[in-house]
Design an enzyme around this catalytic site. Structure first.
Site, PDB file in Angstrom:
ATOM      1  N   ASP A  82       0.921  -1.173  -0.030  1.00 61.29           N
ATOM      2  CA  ASP A  82      -0.099  -0.004  -0.084  1.00 61.29           C
ATOM      3  C   ASP A  82       1.018   1.548   0.522  1.00 61.29           C
ATOM      4  O   ASP A  82       1.479   1.494   1.057  1.00 61.29           O
ATOM      5  CB  ASP A  82      -0.404  -0.102   1.270  1.00 61.29           C
ATOM      6  CG  ASP A  82      -2.029   1.060   0.917  1.00 61.29           C
ATOM      7  OD1 ASP A  82      -2.665   0.633   0.052  1.00 61.29           O
ATOM      8  OD2 ASP A  82      -2.320   1.650   1.322  1.00 61.29           O
ATOM      9  N   GLY A 166       2.179   5.894 -12.584  1.00 61.59           N
ATOM     10  CA  GLY A 166       1.539   7.257 -11.291  1.00 61.59           C
ATOM     11  C   GLY A 166       2.179   8.547 -11.286  1.00 61.59           C
ATOM     12  O   GLY A 166       1.960   9.113 -12.209  1.00 61.59           O
ATOM     13  N   TYR A 167       2.400   9.195 -10.061  1.00 62.41           N
ATOM     14  CA  TYR A 167       2.956   9.963  -9.966  1.00 62.41           C
ATOM     15  C   TYR A 167       4.612  10.527 -10.065  1.00 62.41           C
ATOM     16  O   TYR A 167       5.185  11.695 -10.427  1.00 62.41           O
ATOM     17  CB  TYR A 167       2.466  10.887  -8.631  1.00 62.41           C
ATOM     18  CG  TYR A 167       1.540  10.834  -8.197  1.00 62.41           C
ATOM     19  CD1 TYR A 167       0.609  11.863  -8.002  1.00 62.41           C
ATOM     20  CD2 TYR A 167       0.963   9.674  -7.789  1.00 62.41           C
ATOM     21  CE1 TYR A 167      -0.845  11.886  -8.039  1.00 62.41           C
ATOM     22  CE2 TYR A 167      -0.749   9.599  -7.298  1.00 62.41           C
ATOM     23  CZ  TYR A 167      -1.383  10.567  -7.829  1.00 62.41           C
ATOM     24  OH  TYR A 167      -2.687  11.062  -7.073  1.00 62.41           O
ATOM     25  N   ASP A 168       4.995   9.249 -10.659  1.00 63.96           N
ATOM     26  CA  ASP A 168       7.428   9.775 -11.080  1.00 63.96           C
ATOM     27  C   ASP A 168       7.429  10.436 -12.261  1.00 63.96           C
ATOM     28  O   ASP A 168       7.906  11.272 -11.349  1.00 63.96           O
ATOM     29  CB  ASP A 168       6.945   8.112 -12.165  1.00 63.96           C
ATOM     30  CG  ASP A 168       7.522   6.621 -10.933  1.00 63.96           C
ATOM     31  OD1 ASP A 168       7.219   7.302  -9.510  1.00 63.96           O
ATOM     32  OD2 ASP A 168       7.423   5.764 -11.285  1.00 63.96           O
ATOM     33  N   LYS A 188      15.390   3.189 -10.035  1.00 69.84           N
ATOM     34  CA  LYS A 188      14.336   3.909  -9.381  1.00 69.84           C
ATOM     35  C   LYS A 188      14.408   2.479  -8.287  1.00 69.84           C
ATOM     36  O   LYS A 188      13.969   2.596  -6.755  1.00 69.84           O
ATOM     37  CB  LYS A 188      12.999   3.543 -10.039  1.00 69.84           C
ATOM     38  CG  LYS A 188      11.683   3.759  -9.551  1.00 69.84           C
ATOM     39  CD  LYS A 188      10.812   3.784  -9.577  1.00 69.84           C
ATOM     40  CE  LYS A 188       9.351   3.501  -8.901  1.00 69.84           C
ATOM     41  NZ  LYS A 188       8.090   3.949  -9.668  1.00 69.84           N
ATOM     42  N   HIS A 193      11.013   3.736  -2.692  1.00 70.84           N
ATOM     43  CA  HIS A 193       9.754   3.686  -1.258  1.00 70.84           C
ATOM     44  C   HIS A 193       9.681   2.286  -1.720  1.00 70.84           C
ATOM     45  O   HIS A 193      10.165   1.233  -0.279  1.00 70.84           O
ATOM     46  CB  HIS A 193       8.589   4.240  -1.041  1.00 70.84           C
ATOM     47  CG  HIS A 193       7.817   4.750  -2.608  1.00 70.84           C
ATOM     48  ND1 HIS A 193       8.715   5.336  -3.684  1.00 70.84           N
ATOM     49  CD2 HIS A 193       6.568   4.448  -2.829  1.00 70.84           C
ATOM     50  CE1 HIS A 193       7.727   5.368  -4.896  1.00 70.84           C
ATOM     51  NE2 HIS A 193       6.474   4.665  -4.128  1.00 70.84           N
TER      52      HIS A 193
HETATM   53  P1  IMP Z   1      -2.922   1.296  -3.451  1.00 64.25           P
HETATM   54  O1  IMP Z   1      -1.579   1.623  -2.633  1.00 64.25           O
HETATM   55  O2  IMP Z   1      -3.467   0.567  -4.247  1.00 64.25           O
HETATM   56  O3  IMP Z   1      -3.652   1.991  -3.199  1.00 64.25           O
HETATM   57  O4  IMP Z   1      -2.259   2.966  -4.832  1.00 64.25           O
HETATM   58  C1  IMP Z   1      -0.925   3.757  -4.665  1.00 64.25           C
HETATM   59  C2  IMP Z   1      -1.081   4.395  -5.988  1.00 64.25           C
HETATM   60  O5  IMP Z   1       0.131   6.082  -5.652  1.00 64.25           O
HETATM   61  C3  IMP Z   1      -0.727   4.554  -7.411  1.00 64.25           C
HETATM   62  O6  IMP Z   1      -1.926   4.446  -7.976  1.00 64.25           O
HETATM   63  C4  IMP Z   1      -0.214   6.091  -7.183  1.00 64.25           C
HETATM   64  O7  IMP Z   1      -1.075   6.600  -8.075  1.00 64.25           O
HETATM   65  C5  IMP Z   1       0.606   6.272  -6.543  1.00 64.25           C
HETATM   66  N1  IMP Z   1       2.322   5.779  -6.324  1.00 64.25           N
HETATM   67  C6  IMP Z   1       2.513   4.307  -5.126  1.00 64.25           C
HETATM   68  N2  IMP Z   1       4.021   4.161  -6.059  1.00 64.25           N
HETATM   69  C7  IMP Z   1       3.965   4.859  -6.454  1.00 64.25           C
HETATM   70  C8  IMP Z   1       5.169   4.800  -7.589  1.00 64.25           C
HETATM   71  O8  IMP Z   1       6.521   4.038  -6.760  1.00 64.25           O
HETATM   72  N3  IMP Z   1       4.960   6.383  -8.191  1.00 64.25           N
HETATM   73  C9  IMP Z   1       4.079   6.556  -8.965  1.00 64.25           C
HETATM   74  N4  IMP Z   1       2.944   6.777  -7.981  1.00 64.25           N
HETATM   75  C10 IMP Z   1       3.194   5.394  -7.040  1.00 64.25           C
END
Ligand code: IMP
Length: 214
Positions: A82, A166-168, A188, A193
């Site tokens: 998560d 995602g937000y990368d 990366k 994280h």
């Molecule tokens: P969840 O853990 O499924 O609730 O989703 C986590 C959300 O955080 C993803 O859909 C992305 O929008 C964002 N996110 C998590 N990790 C990354 C990453 O490594 N790069 C970019 N966005 C991330």
């Protein structure tokens, strides 16, 4: 619940680890981060699908609930992640709600643009930010281990790069002068994280695998 094995005639049967996520970006990264283990790492969808519980606004219970759901429904051990992006000038939002930021109907690009628009209306807001990942491993006996990883950085004014997900494209990690989406996968993994959380979780998975070997 016994450790689940796959394999047919003429093949060694292998332990299976389910990745409890439907996010293709996460799956790709976790599969790569867990490569080299003596266990077959497969997506939950590939193993027959899992009904995941509704997600809340806290990383730890979300990650544990997803890993438990996959382990119970598929009868094997499971890993879930998560994660989210936290921005200082937005009171550390969107955090664990990052996948739903801006409301339903937005894709990754839409959410990223929503984030830039929110910050544009607050020109004095701090763009300091961090990615957070909480990763949970649930063994086939139901034992749980959970680890956290963070990656500090800042939000750029415009998207850059095509890699990652995602937000990368709008996140510049500390120590770099490019976005996370401009790094190679290995670069990366070394600082992300998710790379950090999975590196901490890996010994527990390795211990499980060595105990479960026939
Ligand atoms: P969840 O853990 O499924 O609730 O989703 C986590 C959300 O955080 C993803 O859909 C992305 O929008 C964002 N996110 C998590 N990790 C990354 C990453 O490594 N790069 C970019 N966005 C991330």
């Amino acid at each position: 619940m016994a450790a689940r094995r796959v394999g047919g005639e003429g093949r060694l049967s292998r332990l299976v680890l389910a990745l409890a996520s439907g996010n293709p970006g996460k799956l790709r990264e976790i599969q790569s981060l867990l490569s080299g283990l003596a266990i077959e790492v497969r997506s939950a969808a590939d193993l027959g699908g899992v009904d995941f519980p509704e997600e809340g606004d806290q990383y730890v219970p979300n990650a544990i609930a997803k890993a438990h759901a996959a382990a119970e429904q598929l009868g094997c051990c499971a890993v879930a992640d998560d994660s989210g992006l936290e921005v200082e000038g937005l009171d550390w939002a969107p955090g664990a709600l990052s996948a739903r930021y801006g409301g339903p109907g937005l894709d990754d690009r839409g959410r990223l643009e929503h984030l830039l628009a929110e910050l544009a209306t607050r020109p004095d807001a701090s763009r300091r930010a961090r990615f957070v990942c909480v990763a949970s491993f649930v063994s086939s006996e139901g034992e749980v281990q959970t680890e956290r990883g963070e990656c500090p950085g800042r939000i750029l004014l415009e998207p850059r790069g095509e890699g990652g997900f995602g937000y990368d494209p709008v996140f510049e990690p500390d120590g770099f002068s490019c976005s996370m989406a401009e790094l190679s996968s290995d670069e990366k993994h070394a600082i992300s994280h998710r790379g950090r959380a999975l590196a901490r979780l890996r010994p527990a998975i390795e211990a499980f695998v060595s105990l479960a070997q026939p």
